[in-house]
Design a protein around this motif. Structure first.
Motif, mmCIF file in Angstrom:
data_model
loop_
_atom_site.group_PDB
_atom_site.id
_atom_site.type_symbol
_atom_site.label_atom_id
_atom_site.label_comp_id
_atom_site.label_asym_id
_atom_site.label_seq_id
_atom_site.Cartn_x
_atom_site.Cartn_y
_atom_site.Cartn_z
ATOM 1 N N LEU A 57 54.717 80.474 16.582
ATOM 2 C CA LEU A 57 53.401 79.983 16.968
ATOM 3 C C LEU A 57 52.324 80.952 16.508
ATOM 4 C CD1 LEU A 57 55.237 78.278 18.862
ATOM 5 C CD2 LEU A 57 53.357 78.347 20.473
ATOM 6 N N LEU A 61 46.904 79.367 18.559
ATOM 7 C CA LEU A 61 47.489 78.397 19.482
ATOM 8 C C LEU A 61 47.968 79.086 20.754
ATOM 9 C CD1 LEU A 61 48.229 75.482 19.966
ATOM 10 C CD2 LEU A 61 50.349 75.865 18.739
ATOM 11 N N GLU A 91 51.040 68.987 16.584
ATOM 12 C CA GLU A 91 51.367 69.444 15.230
ATOM 13 C C GLU A 91 52.372 70.593 15.273
ATOM 14 O OE1 GLU A 91 47.788 70.503 13.140
ATOM 15 O OE2 GLU A 91 46.899 68.532 13.490
ATOM 16 N N GLU A 92 52.139 71.519 16.180
ATOM 17 C CA GLU A 92 53.035 72.677 16.281
ATOM 18 C C GLU A 92 54.415 72.248 16.754
ATOM 19 O OE1 GLU A 92 53.967 76.472 15.444
ATOM 20 O OE2 GLU A 92 52.087 75.457 15.006
ATOM 21 N N ARG A 95 56.107 70.734 13.795
ATOM 22 C CA ARG A 95 56.478 71.770 12.836
ATOM 23 C C ARG A 95 57.708 72.540 13.307
ATOM 24 N NH1 ARG A 95 56.203 76.932 11.763
ATOM 25 N NH2 ARG A 95 55.226 77.515 13.717
#
Length: 138
Positions: A57, A61, A91-92, A95
Motif C-alpha cells: 500500500l 492510501l 483500486e488498491e 491491485r
C-alpha cells in the motif's frame, strides 16, 4: 520516548520516522527544547505502517485508512469518507488481489519445479578441469 528509541524498537531509522511524520502517518509531540516525543502507541502505529507498506500500500492510501484500522471495527464511524477514498480502496483491493493471484501462480510453479527436481534426484556433479595446486591448468 525519543526518536532513537522508537527507531530501535521498530527497526527503522530516525530519518524514516521523520518521513512518516511528514506524510501524516505519525504525530509526535514536542518537548520544550523542540525534540520529538513519542508515546508507546507510536511504536505500534509505526509497526502497522511498515506492515501496510510491505503489503504494497502507498503512504497516500495508508494515511487515509489508518484511522479505521486503529479503532475497533464496531466503533468505526464512517462519516467523512469521500467517494475518492472509496475508489482508491477499491483500486488498491483489486491491485492486491491481482498481485496475490500472480504470486500464487508463481509459488505453485516453483513448487512443481522443486517437486520435479526432488523426484529426479541429485544431478551429477560437473567436473572442473584438472588444476595444479597453484591453480594453473595442467
Amino acid at each position: 520516548m525519543r526518536i532513537g528509541e522508537v527507531a530501535r524498537r521498530t527497526e527503522t531509522t530516525p530519518r524514516l520516522l521523520r518521513y512518516y511524520e511528514a506524510q501524516g502517518l505519525i504525530a509526535p509531540g514536542r518537548a520544550e527544547n523542540g525534540y520529538r516525543e513519542y508515546d508507546e502507541d507510536t511504536v505500534g502505529r509505526v509497526r502497522q505502517v511498515r506492515e501496510l507498506l510491505r503489503a504494497g500500500l502507498p503512504t497516500r492510501l495508508i494515511v487515509r485508512i489508518l484511522p479505521c484500522l486503529s479503532t475497533p471495527r464496531e466503533n468505526v464511524r464512517f462519516s467523512g469518507v469521500t467517494p475518492e477514498t472509496v475508489a482508491l480502496l477499491e483500486e488498491e483491493h483489486a491491485r492486491l488481489s491481482a498481485r496475490i493471484e500472480c504470486l500464487t501462480r508463481n509459488r505453485e510453479a516453483i513448487g512443481a519445479y522443486l517437486t520435479a527436481l526432488r523426484e529426479a534426484g541429485p544431478a551429477p556433479a560437473e567436473r572442473a578441469p584438472d588444476r595444479e595446486p597453484d591453480g594453473a591448468a595442467r
